[in-house]
Design a protein around this motif. Structure first.
Motif: not given
Length: 152
Positions: A51-60
């Protein structure tokens, strides 16, 4: 070993290098982004949309990365978290982040954030050069060769 790509800002030319390397070595490669990214048909190349959002890809990526994995990112805080989990972090410009250099890179990043917040215009990083591409490809090959030797 798995390769994780912080793909939201990864240059196309770097993705192409990664696609070729993944096919050549048969190493699972996953691009993580909050928008659709086209990948070639492959058994070893995957795409994970978050999902869109700050650091979501990083967190995943942090949630899934394991010791010995390789993460491609230009995000310094993500690289720091990856190194903490005993994985390898490589920037699209070919900079290998290590436990020896990551803290100073974080300090520089934080300093630049402070300068930008005070109104200074930094102009951002220069475009990816041919030298950057070559440095990235060389570091990637070294990491992948080291991994393949360790499997034997």
């Amino acid at each position: 070993m798995n390769i994780w790509v912080d793909a939201d800002a990864c240059p196309v030319v770097i993705k192409e290098i990664l696609f070729k390397a993944a096919e050549r070595t048969k190493i699972q490669t996953t691009l993580v982004a909050n928008h659709h990214i086209k990948i070639p048909p492959s058994r070893v190349i995957h795409f994970m949309q978050v999902s869109s959002g700050f650091d979501i890809a990083d967190d995943e990526i942090v949630k899934r990365v394991e010791k010995g994995d390789l993460v491609i990112t230009s995000d310094i805080p993500l690289a720091d978290e990856v190194i903490t989990k005993f994985a390898v972090a490589l920037s699209p410009r070919g900079e290998l982040f290590t436990k020896e250099n990551i803290k100073s890179r974080l300090n520089i990043r934080d300093f630049m954030d402070t300068m930008r917040a005070s109104g200074m215009q930094s102009g951002g990083p220069p475009p990816l050069s041919q030298s950057d591409r070559q440095t990235f490809a060389n570091h990637l090959d070294t990491i992948l060769m080291r991994y393949q030797k360790s499997k034997r």
